[in-house]
Design a protein around this motif. Structure first.
Motif, PDB file in Angstrom:
ATOM      1  N   UNK A 220       0.832  -1.206   0.000  1.00 24.92           N
ATOM      2  CA  UNK A 220       0.000   0.000   0.000  1.00 24.92           C
ATOM      3  C   UNK A 220       0.868   1.258   0.000  1.00 24.92           C
ATOM      4  N   UNK A 221       1.867   1.284   0.862  1.00 20.84           N
ATOM      5  CA  UNK A 221       2.754   2.446   0.905  1.00 20.84           C
ATOM      6  C   UNK A 221       3.494   2.608  -0.422  1.00 20.84           C
ATOM      7  N   UNK A 222       3.856   1.495  -1.035  1.00 20.66           N
ATOM      8  CA  UNK A 222       4.539   1.568  -2.320  1.00 20.66           C
ATOM      9  C   UNK A 222       3.658   2.166  -3.405  1.00 20.66           C
ATOM     10  N   UNK A 223       2.392   1.747  -3.468  1.00 26.22           N
ATOM     11  CA  UNK A 223       1.491   2.275  -4.492  1.00 26.22           C
ATOM     12  C   UNK A 223       1.213   3.759  -4.280  1.00 26.22           C
ATOM     13  N   UNK A 224       1.048   4.170  -3.032  1.00 29.51           N
ATOM     14  CA  UNK A 224       0.822   5.594  -2.755  1.00 29.51           C
ATOM     15  C   UNK A 224       2.058   6.408  -3.142  1.00 29.51           C
ATOM     16  N   UNK A 225       3.240   5.840  -2.895  1.00 27.11           N
ATOM     17  CA  UNK A 225       4.473   6.565  -3.232  1.00 27.11           C
ATOM     18  C   UNK A 225       4.589   6.829  -4.733  1.00 27.11           C
ATOM     19  N   UNK A 226       4.007   5.945  -5.548  1.00 24.72           N
ATOM     20  CA  UNK A 226       4.038   6.151  -7.002  1.00 24.72           C
ATOM     21  C   UNK A 226       3.333   7.457  -7.360  1.00 24.72           C
TER      22      UNK A 226
END
Length: 457
Positions: free
Chosen positions: A439-445
């Motif tokens: 989840x944090x990775x997708x938001x960081x995109x």
């Protein structure tokens, strides 16, 4: 019967033999399941045994020493509700006048109210009193329009669609129901395209990292694009995953992914012919062989296959446990060669049929025995190289999610959509393997600051 009729009789006999062979092949195919072929377990009858694992005698479930997960109280709760003691004691004393001696705590862990959090950016405008020049403050880069959704909404849309395979319309319905965000199918598709574009650098580094691995796994499965068959490919290892989408299953797809044609390590696969065109060393999946040997033994009554299957299982467990001696390895290799030869003897080569072009079709047993003979070093590579696993389960686990995607939400509307899905899925799968938060990775995109996994493990 006249001599002129003899050629017709021979022709009829040849045709009858051909029909009987086809009938036997059809019967064998009807009896296939996941334990005797490449058929997925989802197509098995409910009573078909599912596992090749040997019985251990242990009860099912967690074993002694397993670290369980228990819901625990948080140290700093967000809200505290005090429950006072009211009324009177049996002796008539009012509880309101008594000092509190202790407090017992219980906690409820729940989600807060979920709603859109609106942030308004107001860019100041100033006019110079001297020269009357107009100056305006700049809006942040992530606020290009009058109104837009933020990175968490876009990240959640991608999370639902790509990680959990929720179709576009259902994704829109979920977002509307949970937080009141009225995203259209087009907006969600745009989020997927933006995510894929911003992960281009990730994919480049991923391919470079895969080329440095000593062992890679590869597999492929069908994937529809507007009802037309295409293929999803995977190249992976324990910490990294690369997916690719292509209209072809063969070498053209591998070349387009641009990893395996340059790979010089050991490639584990299931003997699909296209992989043999690569310059890498090869190792074949023995889980596939175990199922095929089982089919020959139980359905066709070819005992050599059953004996070879048992011998392979035994040497695998001894090798895994570290108890396999040099003498035991040498004895197994001799047994392997003898049983493969027995398989060739039990399945003699079919003679060419008069008037039929091409090579004569061989029996399933002969083809399997020939594969074991011709690719002996690839089948048994796990015995000589500790880095090479026994099977291709790594790639099969990675590609299985593509099958779930196909069942849940069907295929893709375009080839570009399939490629975008694969790039995002490569990212989320790699994060998951390394224990990072997807989840944090997708938001960081969508914050344009992509959280990168570790490529130097």
């Amino acid at each position: 019967m006249s001599e002129d009729a003899c050629p017709n009789c021979k022709k009829l006999e040849a045709q009858l033999a051909n029909v009987l062979a086809e009938l036997q092949d059809i019967k064998a195919r009807l009896g296939l399941n996941s334990t005797t072929s490449h058929q997925p377990p989802s197509q098995d009858k409910p009573w078909t045994p599912k596992s090749e694992r040997q019985k251990t005698g242990r009860s099912s479930g967690a074993q002694p020493g397993h670290k369980g997960k228990t819901l625990k109280m948080v140290e700093h709760p967000d809200e505290v509700v005090t429950l006072p003691v009211t009324g009177h004691c049996g002796c008539g004393q009012a509880w309101d006048t008594v000092t509190v001696s202790d407090e017992l705590a219980r906690q409820v862990l729940d989600l807060p109210e979920i709603r859109l959090h609106a942030v308004e950016y107001r860019a100041q405008v100033k006019i110079c009193p001297t020269c009357h020049r107009r100056e305006q403050a700049a809006f942040p880069a992530h606020v290009p329009g009058q109104v837009q959704y933020g990175p968490q909404i876009h990240g959640l849309a991608v999370f639902l669609n790509t990680v959990h395979f929720v179709p576009l319309k259902r994704t829109a319905h979920i977002l509307q129901a949970i937080c009141g965000a009225s995203l259209s199918d087009g907006t969600i598709a745009l989020s997927l395209n933006v995510a894929a574009e911003r992960l281009a650098a990730f994919e480049t580094e991923l391919k470079t990292a895969l080329l440095k691995e000593p062992v890679l796994h590869a597999d492929e499965t069908g994937s529809k694009v507007n009802g037309t068959l295409a293929w999803m490919h995977v190249v992976s290892c324990r910490q990294l995953t690369l997916y690719g989408h292509h209209e072809q299953r063969g070498y053209a797809a591998l070349k387009d992914m641009d990893v395996l044609p340059r790979f010089q390590g050991t490639l584990m696969h299931d003997a699909w012919n296209s992989y043999f065109q690569l310059s890498a060393q090869h190792a074949l999946c023995n889980a596939h062989l175990l199922r095929e040997w089982r089919n020959l033994d139980e359905v066709h009554g070819q005992t050599w296959a059953g004996e070879l299957r048992s011998a392979m299982q035994l040497v695998y467990h001894e090798n895994k446990a570290g108890t396999l001696t040099a003498e035991g390895r040498a004895a197994f290799l001799g047994t392997f060669d003898a049983l493969v030869q027995a398989g060739l003897d039990a399945n003699p080569a079919a003679e060419p049929i008069a008037g039929q072009r091409g090579r004569a079709k061989q029996t399933r047993g002969r083809n399997l025995a020939l594969r074991c003979q011709r690719h002996r070093d690839k089948v048994l590579r796990f015995l000589h190289d500790k880095q090479v696993p026994f099977d291709n389960n790594q790639a099969e686990r990675d590609i299985r999610m593509a099958c779930v995607k196909r069942k849940v939400s069907g295929g893709f509307r375009s080839a570009e959509g399939g490629m975008s899905f694969c790039r995002i899925r490569s990212y989320t799968s790699t994060l998951h393997k390394q224990g990072m938060n997807i989840w944090q990775g997708l938001v960081s995109i969508f914050r344009n600051d992509v959280l990168m996994p570790n490529f130097s493990h």
